[in-house]
Design a protein around this motif. Structure first.
Motif, PDB file in Angstrom:
ATOM      1  N   LEU A 138       0.849  -1.187   0.000  1.00 31.87           N
ATOM      2  CA  LEU A 138       0.000   0.000   0.000  1.00 31.87           C
ATOM      3  C   LEU A 138       0.888   1.242   0.000  1.00 31.87           C
ATOM      4  O   LEU A 138       1.909   1.280   0.683  1.00 31.87           O
ATOM      5  CB  LEU A 138      -0.879   0.012   1.252  1.00 31.87           C
ATOM      6  N   ARG A 139       0.486   2.231  -0.766  1.00 32.58           N
ATOM      7  CA  ARG A 139       1.278   3.467  -0.770  1.00 32.58           C
ATOM      8  C   ARG A 139       0.542   4.545   0.042  1.00 32.58           C
ATOM      9  O   ARG A 139       0.140   5.582  -0.477  1.00 32.58           O
ATOM     10  CB  ARG A 139       1.510   3.929  -2.204  1.00 32.58           C
ATOM     11  N   ILE A 140       0.292   4.243   1.311  1.00 37.30           N
ATOM     12  CA  ILE A 140      -0.360   5.206   2.194  1.00 37.30           C
ATOM     13  C   ILE A 140       0.378   5.197   3.520  1.00 37.30           C
ATOM     14  O   ILE A 140       1.102   4.228   3.824  1.00 37.30           O
ATOM     15  CB  ILE A 140      -1.854   4.849   2.426  1.00 37.30           C
ATOM     16  N   PRO A 141       0.236   6.224   4.323  1.00 34.74           N
ATOM     17  CA  PRO A 141       0.956   6.249   5.611  1.00 34.74           C
ATOM     18  C   PRO A 141       0.553   5.069   6.486  1.00 34.74           C
ATOM     19  O   PRO A 141      -0.609   4.670   6.497  1.00 34.74           O
ATOM     20  CB  PRO A 141       0.498   7.577   6.248  1.00 34.74           C
ATOM     21  N   GLY A 142       1.521   4.547   7.181  1.00 33.58           N
ATOM     22  CA  GLY A 142       1.239   3.443   8.105  1.00 33.58           C
ATOM     23  C   GLY A 142       1.224   2.090   7.422  1.00 33.58           C
ATOM     24  O   GLY A 142       0.730   1.117   7.992  1.00 33.58           O
ATOM     25  N   ASN A 143       1.776   2.001   6.193  1.00 32.95           N
ATOM     26  CA  ASN A 143       1.668   0.749   5.436  1.00 32.95           C
ATOM     27  C   ASN A 143       2.512  -0.391   6.012  1.00 32.95           C
ATOM     28  O   ASN A 143       2.432  -1.507   5.533  1.00 32.95           O
ATOM     29  CB  ASN A 143       2.017   0.986   3.964  1.00 32.95           C
ATOM     30  N   ASP A 144       3.321  -0.095   7.047  1.00 30.28           N
ATOM     31  CA  ASP A 144       4.120  -1.185   7.625  1.00 30.28           C
ATOM     32  C   ASP A 144       3.756  -1.440   9.083  1.00 30.28           C
ATOM     33  O   ASP A 144       4.506  -2.072   9.810  1.00 30.28           O
ATOM     34  CB  ASP A 144       5.617  -0.856   7.481  1.00 30.28           C
ATOM     35  N   LEU A 145       2.586  -0.926   9.508  1.00 26.02           N
ATOM     36  CA  LEU A 145       2.158  -1.186  10.887  1.00 26.02           C
ATOM     37  C   LEU A 145       1.931  -2.689  11.082  1.00 26.02           C
ATOM     38  O   LEU A 145       1.624  -3.403  10.124  1.00 26.02           O
ATOM     39  CB  LEU A 145       0.867  -0.410  11.174  1.00 26.02           C
ATOM     40  N   PRO A 146       2.067  -3.179  12.316  1.00 27.69           N
ATOM     41  CA  PRO A 146       2.026  -4.642  12.516  1.00 27.69           C
ATOM     42  C   PRO A 146       0.696  -5.293  12.144  1.00 27.69           C
ATOM     43  O   PRO A 146       0.659  -6.490  11.858  1.00 27.69           O
ATOM     44  CB  PRO A 146       2.307  -4.803  14.019  1.00 27.69           C
ATOM     45  N   PHE A 147      -0.413  -4.560  12.127  1.00 27.93           N
ATOM     46  CA  PHE A 147      -1.680  -5.217  11.800  1.00 27.93           C
ATOM     47  C   PHE A 147      -1.946  -5.257  10.286  1.00 27.93           C
ATOM     48  O   PHE A 147      -2.988  -5.708   9.843  1.00 27.93           O
ATOM     49  CB  PHE A 147      -2.860  -4.577  12.553  1.00 27.93           C
TER      50      PHE A 147
END
Lengths: 803, 291
Positions: A138-147
């Motif tokens: 995903l190219r949006i902020p937070g795309n590497d959050l654990p969920f």
């Protein structure tokens, strides 16, 4: 220019899948200096991403394994464990987490640029990167959050969660459907429908949305992901929402490796998304020293990949070892009693069969594995009229005769070296139209249907070559068997093969065109507008012509002709056709007599709208493309489900038919059960090529099934299931008298199904192939309500209903 | 040639090309057989004089008795045959056709065997059991001929799951439309949503009568409060519409269950009494020959 040289290798291998790892293992064994690059932190990403505990098949079984890695039918975990151990014991020079971003240079002097910026020099490069590509994120902020995750190993791992799936391709839909069993699932969609998915998946997701199993967030755009499990969406009204969820699964496709491959200077033969770069028989690309093996070269099966990895290292070392398939093909020659070796056979195919002139040696060898060699003596029958078609025959030597007229077996059309035959039934999916006999000792190459379909799709010259010959033969067989070839020339030359999708119109009522259509595949319905209602007048299967009425009567089209299934027709130019009728009065009389008969049938049908509605119903339910379908007369059916029990009892406890499901018209019920289609949808995308048609017409799934589920999704009638094999149960008498084990059909209940373990396979109706008594469902029906009918039978059933 | 040729060539009529009832199987072949059997039995009974001394004995009596006993064993074997699926013995419909007609013929064979001597003994008891089994079978023939068509007409192309799904949908809608109405009405609707009486005891299934049906009660309640509902009239009307739709669906499902039950109920007599008959028959034979 200074080049930072980290190391110098004889061979650099890109990708640690089965092909790359096998190449590295063999290089290590031979003591060849090598390096193996893998962009992920583990070897074998494709198998790593398989569903947990997936049972991996070792197909094709006949092909011997040739690799330093162990491989047999086992679980995903066992394979990963054994190969990870092999990296250590074989001393493979493996570099994990390193992506190769560019390959430049030539044989003996390649430079590989790595993601770290480092460069590596190698004499040869083996590209084994598969076709999966890199997963898009995903190219949006937070795309590497654990969920947030970009793949799903095992849908059963999650229970009772709020899950949002982003992505409406097949992967996204399949994940959403699988997760919805145990979780609350929403699917985010930029638009309101699902334009990028397969029809089967669309039907499933739409049904799930309708039932409320899955929430459809249509016209929504993901904007951001926030700590604590929040997904921010833009909605169509501009208001936006902030969703709380436990998990976001984004399946937004992968970047295909083609762009990278092309950037290395390798050319693809065409723009088709399924095109593979051409390689030589030693797997070398157009760039000498740059080799391509595995799925990227068009070989998706693990065993092929392992063998190619081994072989490519041998070739790089200059060893001309024969390919692993050599003994297999040799055995076919020996069995047929032909004194030839494999190389001579390959050369003969390439020299003598113009149809396959465009294929490479490797492609020829590949189809030879799936072919049979026949060496019939003079007078021996090759195939009989009425058998189901499975193959195309090519004449490598000798002569055969086709008996065009069943009443006059001495009259034969002769075919010689370089010719082929059997294509008509192969195209129509129906029975053989003539008997073929060897008239001298003949060397014949029989290529099976699935291989032929693949060849036709991948090589346009093969399709063109087959069509050219088929059109003449089809016109002769179905329209004008007694007519001289030279009289037919104008008709043949001015004709064209036209394809129609289901429900597409060949002819529209009141139109002014007057071509005649000879249906060569599929079937059509003829209908007329009567007071605003479309009244079906006739069902016309392949092997018949339509549209002659306008041509003979010089009027506008009197009726509409609609394709009942995927249909191919030969469109014959009206002037040429009229010319033929003028030149051949006998044919004219025949055509006119048939027209008269058709007009009478039509008048009868117009008075009997119910019969027309029945045709419409049967066609809509897929009987138009069926070769054999189960029909239940509900006025006789006592709902005992003995048909289902019989099916389950004769097929490992799983009934392949659902009696209650499926539509009913008047008293005629079409249960959910295989139609054994002329051009089976299930065969279209079967990686191990496990679905076949038996000589009696049964479409069946062999033991080679790898359980991928493609056929289940591709079947428009929902008749294929994925099922595990149950435990063996005690005999009927010990159940009757001692209550032992599940009784007849009882283990197909939910409780019985839950007891099953082991790998799942696709199962479907095989028409009780191999059971002498014939289909168990029909045999077990106590009241005569269940029958199975072929296309000739439909017409009978229709007449019966109309009477 | 067609797929069917493979089977017909083997002499097995496995692939009929059109639907044919088990009663009419092969142009009533087994009706013809049964008729011949009955005529032969009558001929034997009338032709051999004096018949059966005493009570069905003598060679004619023993012949009829043996034929009858063998017929009973063969007819009982149908239960096993029905569940053997991996067989080459042809269509079950053919076997059922034979079962029906030879079962009917058995009545004549056994009746003639008795020589019309009846009494309060094990022999007549066995005969009576046989008659009940045959009578229940006759009801089965009636049920099989009568209910399948009614079942299809009743269902109107809906499966049971679809009908139940639609009822669940109506329940949801009812919850919404009843909200503006008074508490007793809401409570009545809530009861109607909570309990959907479908199936239940054998008597309920067979009769199709559900006197404590909460939906019927709710409809009665709605009709009772029909007057004086001007402000919330629309809610009242909608509730009643939904209730009527639900009642119609419930009635349809109950009819479906009733038809199914009718087609199965007689088997609960037919099968256990067959085993009782086997026991009585054994006792009858032992009593005749060994006592």
């Amino acid at each position: 220019m200074d080049r930072p040289l980290a190391a110098e290798f004889k061979v650099a291998i890109v990708g640690s899948g089965p092909a790359g790892l096998s190449a590295a293992a063999h290089a290590a064994k031979l003591g060849v200096s090598h390096v193996l690059f893998e962009r992920t932190p583990h070897i074998n990403d494709t198998i790593f991403k398989y569903q947990k505990r997936k049972h991996v098949m070792a197909t094709p079984e006949v092909l011997p394994l040739r690799s330093d890695l162990d491989f047999k039918e086992e679980s995903r975990e066992e394979i990963i464990e054994s190969w990870t151990a092999a990296v250590e014991t074989d001393k493979i020079n493996l570099r994990l987490g390193v992506e190769v971003t560019a390959i430049k240079g030539q044989k003996g002097d390649f430079t590989l640029t790595l993601s770290s910026g480092e460069a590596v020099a190698a004499e040869n490069v083996v590209m084994a990167i598969g076709v999966q590509g890199n997963l898009n994120r995903l190219r949006i902020p937070g795309n590497d959050l654990p969920f947030v995750q970009y793949q799903l190993d095992d849908p059963d791992e999650y229970k009772g969660e709020e899950i949002v799936v982003i992505g409406t391709g097949d992967a996204g839909l399949e994940n959403a459907l699988a997760l919805a069993v145990n979780n609350n699932v929403s699917i985010v969609n930029r638009v309101a429908d699902f334009p990028r998915a397969k029809a089967g998946n669309i039907a499933l997701i739409e049904a799930a949305i309708k039932r409320g199993d899955i929430q459809h967030l249509a016209n929504c755009e993901p904007k951001g992901l926030e700590d604590g499990g929040f997904l921010v969406l833009d909605t169509a009204d501009g208001a936006g929402v902030r969703l709380k969820c436990d998990r976001v699964i984004a399946r937004i496709g992968a970047l295909p490796p083609r762009r990278f491959v092309e950037s290395c200077g390798i050319v693809f033969p065409n723009d088709s998304p399924t095109a593979y770069p051409a390689v030589s028989e030693t797997y070398e690309s157009q760039i000498p020293g740059l080799y391509i093996v595995g799925a990227l070269a068009g070989y998706p099966l693990i065993k092929h990949c392992l063998n190619q990895g081994y072989e490519v290292v041998e070739y790089i070392q200059g060893n001309k070892i024969p390919p692993a398939d050599e003994p297999l093909i040799q055995a076919k020659l020996d069995d047929a009693g032909v004194k030839m070796n494999v190389n001579e056979l390959v050369a003969a195919v390439r020299e003598r069969l113009p149809l396959f002139a465009a294929l490479t040696t490797l492609q020829v060898r590949e189809f030879l594995i799936h072919s049979n060699i026949h060496y019939p003596k003079s007078g021996e029958v090759v195939f009989k009229r009425g058998e189901f078609a499975n193959s195309l025959y090519n004449i490598l030597g000798g002569e055969v005769g086709i008996q065009v007229d069943p009443d006059n077996p001495d009259e034969m059309v002769r075919l010689r070296r370089g010719d082929f035959f059997g294509e008509m039934a192969l195209i129509s999916g129906r029975r053989r139209t003539s008997t073929v006999i060897a008239t001298t000792q003949a060397l014949l190459l029989e290529i099976d249907r699935n291989t032929m379909v693949k060849l036709v799709r991948s090589e346009p010259t093969i399709k063109a070559g087959i069509d050219k010959a088929a059109v003449i033969r089809e016109i002769k067989t179905f329209l004008a068997p007694q007519v001289e070839d030279n009289l037919l020339r104008d008709v043949v030359e001015s004709s064209a093969v036209v394809e129609f999708r289901p429900n597409e119109k060949l002819i529209e009522e009141d139109a002014t065109d007057d071509s005649v259509y000879l249906i060569r595949k599929g079937s059509v319905t003829v209908s007329m507008n009567c007071g605003g209602k479309d009244v079906v007048l006739a069902y016309v299967p392949a092997g018949n012509y339509v549209g002659e009425m306008a041509l003979i009567t010089h009027r506008n089209r009197a009726a509409t002709v609609t394709a009942a299934s995927a249909t191919e027709a030969i469109r014959m130019d009206s002037a040429a056709f009229r010319g033929l009728l003028e030149k051949d009065p006998a044919l004219r009389r025949k055509v006119e007599a048939k027209l008269e008969q058709r007009m009478m049938d039509r008048n009868l049908m117009q008075r009997n709208a119910e019969a027309g509605d029945l045709i419409k119903f049967l066609v809509r339910e897929g009987c138009g493309e069926a070769t054999d379908v189960l029909l239940i007369d509900e006025s006789l059916c006592v709902r005992c489900d003995n048909c289902e029990k019989a099916c389950a009892e004769t097929h490992h406890g799983v009934s392949r038919l659902n009696r209650e499901a499926g539509p009913t018209f008047e008293m005629l019920h079409v249960p959910t059960s295989c139609r054994h289609c002329e051009d089976p949808h299930c065969m279209q995308d079967c990686p191990p090529d496990a679905i076949h048609r038996a000589p009696n017409g049964e479409v069946f799934i062999s033991d080679q099934c790898i359980g991928c589920g493609n056929c289940e999704r591709n079947c428009p009638y929902g008749v294929i299931q994925m099922a595990a094999v149950p435990e063996k149960k005690p005999g009927l008498l010990s159940w009757m008298f001692f209550g032992r084990g599940p009784g007849p059909g009882e283990d197909k209940s939910p409780a019985g199904l839950a007891r099953r373990t082991g790998g799942k396979h696709a199962v479907k109706c095989d028409m009780c192939k191999g059971i002498d008594g014939g289909p168990a469902c029909v045999r077990a029906c106590p009241t005569g309500a269940a029958i199975r009918v072929d296309p000739a039978g439909f017409i009978d059933v229709m007449r019966h209903a109309g009477a | 040639m067609s797929v069917s040729d493979r089977f017909t060539a083997a002499g097995l009529d496995i692939r009929p090309t059109r639907h044919e009832s088990f009663l009419a199987y092969n142009r009533f072949r087994f009706l013809r057989w049964a008729t011949v059997l009955v005529l032969l039995s009558i001929a034997l009974y009338l032709g051999v004089r004096p018949y059966g001394q005493p009570y069905g004995g003598g060679w004619a009596g023993y012949t009829l008795g043996t034929v009858g006993a063998l017929l009973i064993l063969w007819l009982t074997w149908f239960g096993y045959r029905k569940r053997t699926y991996n067989s080459n013995s042809g269509r079950l419909a053919a076997r059922l056709s034979a079962h029906v007609y030879l079962g009917l013929a058995l009545f004549f064979v056994a009746t003639l065997h008795t020589g019309f001597h009846f009494g309060w003994n094990i022999h007549t008891f066995a005969y009576a059991l046989m008659c009940i089994v045959i009578a229940s079978g006759i009801f089965g023939i009636f049920a099989y001929a009568h209910y399948p068509r009614q079942m299809t007409e009743n269902r109107e192309s809906m499966t049971t799951a679809q009908m139940l799904g639609r009822i669940a949908g109506i329940d949801d809608e009812l919850r919404n439309v009843v909200m503006p109405l008074d508490d007793t009405t809401v409570a009545a609707i809530e009861r109607c949503i909570e309990t959907n009486e479908i199936g239940g005891s054998a008597w309920r299934q067979l009769s199709g009568r559900y006197p404590r049906c909460t939906t019927a009660a709710a409809i009665a309640h709605m009709e009772a409060i029909a007057e004086g509902h001007t402000i919330v009239q629309e809610a009242w009307r909608q509730t009643l519409v939904k209730l009527s739709e639900k009642a119609a669906l419930l009635a349809r499902i109950r009819r479906d269950i009733r038809f199914k039950a009718m087609m199965e109920a007689w088997l609960f007599l037919h099968i256990p009494l067959t085993f009782a008959l086997l026991a009585a028959l054994t006792a009858h034979i032992i009593a005749i020959f060994f006592m």
